[in-house]
Design a protein around this motif. Structure first.
Motif, mmCIF file in Angstrom:
data_model
loop_
_atom_site.group_PDB
_atom_site.id
_atom_site.type_symbol
_atom_site.label_atom_id
_atom_site.label_comp_id
_atom_site.label_asym_id
_atom_site.label_seq_id
_atom_site.Cartn_x
_atom_site.Cartn_y
_atom_site.Cartn_z
ATOM 1 N N PHE A 1 0.838 -1.208 0.000
ATOM 2 C CA PHE A 1 0.000 0.000 0.000
ATOM 3 C C PHE A 1 0.866 1.250 0.000
ATOM 4 O O PHE A 1 0.615 2.194 -0.756
ATOM 5 C CB PHE A 1 -0.937 0.000 1.213
ATOM 6 N N ARG A 2 1.903 1.258 0.838
ATOM 7 C CA ARG A 2 2.779 2.426 0.892
ATOM 8 C C ARG A 2 3.538 2.615 -0.419
ATOM 9 O O ARG A 2 3.727 3.745 -0.887
ATOM 10 C CB ARG A 2 3.771 2.285 2.057
ATOM 11 N N LEU A 3 3.956 1.507 -1.022
ATOM 12 C CA LEU A 3 4.679 1.580 -2.293
ATOM 13 C C LEU A 3 3.779 2.138 -3.393
ATOM 14 O O LEU A 3 4.178 3.046 -4.135
ATOM 15 C CB LEU A 3 5.181 0.189 -2.687
ATOM 16 N N VAL A 4 2.560 1.616 -3.497
ATOM 17 C CA VAL A 4 1.627 2.095 -4.516
ATOM 18 C C VAL A 4 1.272 3.557 -4.269
ATOM 19 O O VAL A 4 1.169 4.351 -5.212
ATOM 20 C CB VAL A 4 0.359 1.215 -4.537
ATOM 21 N N GLU A 5 1.098 3.917 -3.008
ATOM 22 C CA GLU A 5 0.785 5.305 -2.676
ATOM 23 C C GLU A 5 1.895 6.237 -3.160
ATOM 24 O O GLU A 5 1.629 7.312 -3.723
ATOM 25 C CB GLU A 5 0.585 5.439 -1.168
ATOM 26 N N TRP A 6 3.146 5.828 -2.954
ATOM 27 C CA TRP A 6 4.268 6.655 -3.411
ATOM 28 C C TRP A 6 4.320 6.728 -4.930
ATOM 29 O O TRP A 6 4.473 7.809 -5.513
ATOM 30 C CB TRP A 6 5.585 6.084 -2.871
ATOM 31 N N LEU A 7 4.185 5.583 -5.597
ATOM 32 C CA LEU A 7 4.229 5.557 -7.058
ATOM 33 C C LEU A 7 3.105 6.395 -7.665
ATOM 34 O O LEU A 7 3.308 7.135 -8.634
ATOM 35 C CB LEU A 7 4.132 4.110 -7.561
ATOM 36 N N LEU A 8 1.918 6.277 -7.093
ATOM 37 C CA LEU A 8 0.780 7.031 -7.603
ATOM 38 C C LEU A 8 0.962 8.526 -7.355
ATOM 39 O O LEU A 8 0.641 9.361 -8.219
ATOM 40 C CB LEU A 8 -0.508 6.525 -6.951
ATOM 41 N N SER A 9 1.505 8.871 -6.189
ATOM 42 C CA SER A 9 1.769 10.289 -5.884
ATOM 43 C C SER A 9 2.759 10.881 -6.874
ATOM 44 O O SER A 9 2.590 12.006 -7.352
ATOM 45 C CB SER A 9 2.314 10.426 -4.461
ATOM 46 N N GLU A 10 3.801 10.114 -7.200
ATOM 47 C CA GLU A 10 4.788 10.585 -8.172
ATOM 48 C C GLU A 10 4.166 10.771 -9.549
ATOM 49 O O GLU A 10 4.456 11.742 -10.251
ATOM 50 C CB GLU A 10 5.960 9.598 -8.251
ATOM 51 N N ARG A 11 3.288 9.850 -9.944
ATOM 52 C CA ARG A 11 2.608 9.984 -11.235
ATOM 53 C C ARG A 11 1.736 11.231 -11.263
ATOM 54 O O ARG A 11 1.705 11.967 -12.254
ATOM 55 C CB ARG A 11 1.756 8.749 -11.518
ATOM 56 N N LEU A 12 1.018 11.473 -10.162
ATOM 57 C CA LEU A 12 0.148 12.646 -10.106
ATOM 58 C C LEU A 12 0.955 13.942 -10.140
ATOM 59 O O LEU A 12 0.541 14.928 -10.765
ATOM 60 C CB LEU A 12 -0.710 12.595 -8.838
ATOM 61 N N LYS A 13 2.118 13.945 -9.499
ATOM 62 C CA LYS A 13 2.978 15.125 -9.542
ATOM 63 C C LYS A 13 3.469 15.394 -10.954
ATOM 64 O O LYS A 13 3.483 16.532 -11.426
ATOM 65 C CB LYS A 13 4.183 14.942 -8.601
ATOM 66 N N GLU A 14 3.868 14.319 -11.639
ATOM 67 C CA GLU A 14 4.340 14.468 -13.017
ATOM 68 C C GLU A 14 3.228 14.982 -13.920
ATOM 69 O O GLU A 14 3.441 15.825 -14.778
ATOM 70 C CB GLU A 14 4.867 13.139 -13.540
ATOM 71 N N GLY A 15 1.996 14.467 -13.685
ATOM 72 C CA GLY A 15 0.872 14.913 -14.494
ATOM 73 C C GLY A 15 0.533 16.371 -14.291
ATOM 74 O O GLY A 15 0.120 17.061 -15.215
ATOM 75 N N SER A 16 0.731 16.853 -13.070
ATOM 76 C CA SER A 16 0.414 18.247 -12.782
ATOM 77 C C SER A 16 1.402 19.201 -13.431
ATOM 78 O O SER A 16 1.140 20.397 -13.562
ATOM 79 C CB SER A 16 0.391 18.489 -11.278
ATOM 80 N N HIS A 17 2.561 18.667 -13.865
ATOM 81 C CA HIS A 17 3.582 19.516 -14.492
ATOM 82 C C HIS A 17 3.525 19.470 -16.019
ATOM 83 O O HIS A 17 4.301 20.127 -16.678
ATOM 84 C CB HIS A 17 4.967 19.068 -14.032
ATOM 85 N N ASP A 18 2.599 18.604 -16.560
ATOM 86 C CA ASP A 18 2.518 18.501 -18.022
ATOM 87 C C ASP A 18 1.890 19.764 -18.636
ATOM 88 O O ASP A 18 1.080 20.411 -18.024
ATOM 89 C CB ASP A 18 1.661 17.280 -18.399
#
Length: 235
Positions: free
Chosen positions: A218-235
């Protein structure tokens, strides 16, 4: 008509209440529900659960009203296949016959919409009994997975004549990735388990196939998903 399905049992020993637990701003189940409702190829959505809160949430969002999952299908040992069979029958009683049964695993929120479309397109092209998501295995039984010989020594799990001395030269193997499945409804009705018919692989990158089974997952997926969302916000 394609029926989109999510199974979300109430109980979980590894991560209690995980299917309705908040993940990056919304319940875990919504990462999959959102993908089903957003896909124009999906004609109806159903959630199979024994959890009243999850059921009410799904119905409010537009899922079919099939009632709670029977108690015998809500245990740790209940086969996924029987859960699918029950959900298909209960849904078709409301919608009529469906052309494909699309299951998204609630605990694999890292899949992308393109993974769903790719699996559906492969199903439409190849006409198998089932398309099953896979990812390339990190370890290979022909090269670096080992088991005990009768004398207690180690040997490669799957031996080939002459041996295999590099990962690159080993036959390719996949992990069964609990993410995305497309099943022929006729096959689902008549078969008793997944592998009886022609089940073909749909490969998804390993980083999108992490399945939540433990608190660490759960913690791993939470981190991976957070990183994806951060990258998306910078597109």
């Amino acid at each position: 008509m394609i029926l989109g399905h999510i199974g979300a049992r109430k109980g979980s020993k590894g991560v209690p209440g995980k299917n309705f637990r908040m993940l990056c701003g919304k319940p875990l189940i919504d990462w999959s529900l959102d993908q089903l409702f957003a896909n124009p190829r999906v004609g109806a959505v159903v959630v199979s659960t024994d959890d009243e809160a999850i059921y009410d949430h799904a119905v409010r969002r537009g899922a079919l009203e099939i009632g709670l999952r029977p108690a015998e299908l809500a245990t740790d040992s209940a086969p996924k296949w029987r859960v699918w069979q029950h959900a298909l029958a209960a849904s078709e009683a409301l919608t009529g016959p469906v052309s494909a049964f699309l299951d998204l695993d609630c605990t694999s929120p890292l899949r992308l919409p393109e993974d769903i479309d790719g699996a559906l397109s492969l199903y439409e092209i190849e006409h198998p009994d089932m398309v099953m998501s896979v990812c390339e295995a990190r370890k290979n039984p022909y090269f670096n997975l080992v088991e005990l010989r009768p004398d207690g020594g180690l040997k490669v799990s799957k031996e080939l004549p002459g041996g295999v001395w590099s990962r690159q030269s080993a036959p390719k193997v996949w992990e069964h990735a609990a993410s995305t499945y497309v099943v022929n409804p006729d096959y689902l009705r008549r078969a008793t388990s997944i592998y009886e018919g022609r089940v073909i692989p749909y490969e998804i990158p390993p980083e999108r196939c992490v399945d939540i089974d433990t608190s660490f997952d759960f913690r791993l997926v939470e981190w991976l998903l957070s990183e994806r969302l951060k990258e998306g916000s910078h597109d």
